[in-house]
Design an enzyme around this catalytic site. Structure first.
Site, mmCIF file in Angstrom:
data_model
loop_
_atom_site.group_PDB
_atom_site.id
_atom_site.type_symbol
_atom_site.label_atom_id
_atom_site.label_comp_id
_atom_site.label_asym_id
_atom_site.label_seq_id
_atom_site.Cartn_x
_atom_site.Cartn_y
_atom_site.Cartn_z
ATOM 1 N N SER A 67 4.526 34.868 40.659
ATOM 2 C CA SER A 67 3.775 35.453 39.552
ATOM 3 C C SER A 67 4.686 36.092 38.513
ATOM 4 O O SER A 67 4.197 36.599 37.504
ATOM 5 C CB SER A 67 2.807 36.519 40.094
ATOM 6 O OG SER A 67 3.522 37.524 40.782
ATOM 7 N N HIS A 119 1.337 29.022 39.158
ATOM 8 C CA HIS A 119 0.864 30.372 39.472
ATOM 9 C C HIS A 119 -0.658 30.374 39.588
ATOM 10 O O HIS A 119 -1.386 30.375 38.597
ATOM 11 C CB HIS A 119 1.321 31.359 38.386
ATOM 12 C CG HIS A 119 0.881 32.762 38.633
ATOM 13 N ND1 HIS A 119 0.722 33.688 37.630
ATOM 14 C CD2 HIS A 119 0.561 33.411 39.791
ATOM 15 C CE1 HIS A 119 0.314 34.834 38.143
ATOM 16 N NE2 HIS A 119 0.204 34.688 39.459
ATOM 17 N N GLU A 131 -1.382 29.019 35.887
ATOM 18 C CA GLU A 131 -0.304 29.029 34.900
ATOM 19 C C GLU A 131 0.725 27.986 35.344
ATOM 20 O O GLU A 131 1.320 28.120 36.413
ATOM 21 C CB GLU A 131 0.371 30.396 34.821
ATOM 22 C CG GLU A 131 -0.399 31.438 34.060
ATOM 23 C CD GLU A 131 0.385 32.739 33.911
ATOM 24 O OE1 GLU A 131 0.528 33.226 32.782
ATOM 25 O OE2 GLU A 131 0.851 33.270 34.936
ATOM 26 N N ASN A 159 1.127 38.426 34.016
ATOM 27 C CA ASN A 159 1.657 39.706 34.499
ATOM 28 C C ASN A 159 2.469 40.458 33.455
ATOM 29 O O ASN A 159 2.651 41.671 33.575
ATOM 30 C CB ASN A 159 2.475 39.480 35.761
ATOM 31 C CG ASN A 159 1.575 39.298 36.968
ATOM 32 O OD1 ASN A 159 0.535 39.943 37.078
ATOM 33 N ND2 ASN A 159 1.931 38.405 37.867
#
Length: 284
Positions: free
Chosen positions: A120, A141, A153, A191
């Site tokens: 991540s 991800h 992702e 993130n």
């Protein structure tokens, strides 16, 4: 490369068993590998429970659920991965752990196989450099809970080839997900934006601006978030949040990503959120 048929998933924890679930549900053969048989047993029990839930909701027939489960084979033997077209690593969010796994996967997989990481936040470019096939390394991800959340992702490392990206982008759609292309940067998109929000909510708690309950209510009622940032932090795991904040600081060199001292103290105390029974809230 030719179409993907068999997928290795490294890690039978929360993310790994979810990835194995969606791959098997979508018709792929899966080799699920963790450190111990007990990890496999826990992961498979969760998969079976989640498949049963999908049957109860009418999303799968009983036969489809049984066929999906039959496609998942647990193994402690990494040499068995030689038959796999793709390996998805879903280990702890630490570069040194992922790096060793990538070196091992690079050794056992066929030269044309693709290596993907569910990281991540860790650099795909840096992971790719640990292998002899950097053009075939990419980020996938997924989001928790994997069987439910639609986003993947798809992260290009500096070395990732167009053919690798196209294969994984198409695979993500086959898994029933919506792939979003992201270039390699600390924290990617999700993130890089989410973790500073959580970190700032922890600062607000530490400084007495409001209670955790009040902070979460502001985001649920004022911003229509399904859960507040501190509840989400407990769900993710405070140790994971701390690891990602440290990666953001290291990857960008920007002190605005410094982790809140309260977050550090809570992790030091073993208050990791839901998985430990205590975080910003207490769980039974």
């Amino acid at each position: 490369m030719s179409s993907i048929q068999t997928i290795a998933v490294l890690g039978a924890g929360t993310m790994g068993n979810g990835i194995a679930h969606v791959c098997a549900r979508s018709g792929f053969n899966v080799l699920l590998s963790d450190r111990h048989d007990a990890c496999h047993d826990r992961g498979l029990a969760i998969i079976e429970k989640n498949l049963a839930r999908e049957v109860a909701k009418g999303k799968l027939t009983q036969q489809q659920a049984e066929e999906a489960r039959a496609r998942i084979t647990p193994t402690l033997d990494r040499e068995a991965f030689s038959v796999c077209d793709l390996a998805i690593e879903a280990a702890t969010e630490r570069f040194e752990i992922k790096s060793e796994l990538f070196k091992e996967l690079d050794r056992v997989l066929r030269p044309e196989a693709i290596l993907a990481s569910n990281t991540s936040s860790i650099s795909i470019t840096k992971l790719a450099a640990q292998t002899s096939r950097p053009a075939q390394v990419i980020g996938m991800h997924f989001f928790n809970p994997v069987p439910v959340m639609q986003l993947v992702e798809v992260v290009r490392g500096l070395q990732t080839s167009q053919a690798t990206f196209d294969t994984v982008h198409a695979l993500s759609k086959q898994l029933g997900k919506t792939p979003v292309e992201v270039n390699d940067a600390a924290g990617f998109v999700s993130n890089r934006v989410l973790m500073p929000l959580i970190n700032e909510a922890i600062f607000a708690t530490m400084e007495g601006v409001a209670t955790p309950e009040a902070i979460d209510q502001v985001f649920q009622l004022g911003m229509a978030h399904p859960m507040g940032p501190l509840t989400l932090a407990d769900f993710i795991g405070l140790d994971v949040c701390l690891d990602i904040m440290r990666i953001l600081v290291e990857g960008t060199g920007d002190p605005k990503y410094r982790p809140c001292p309260l977050l550090i103290r809570m992790v030091d105390a073993g208050w990791l959120g839901r998985k430990s029974g205590r975080g910003f809230y207490t769980y039974t």
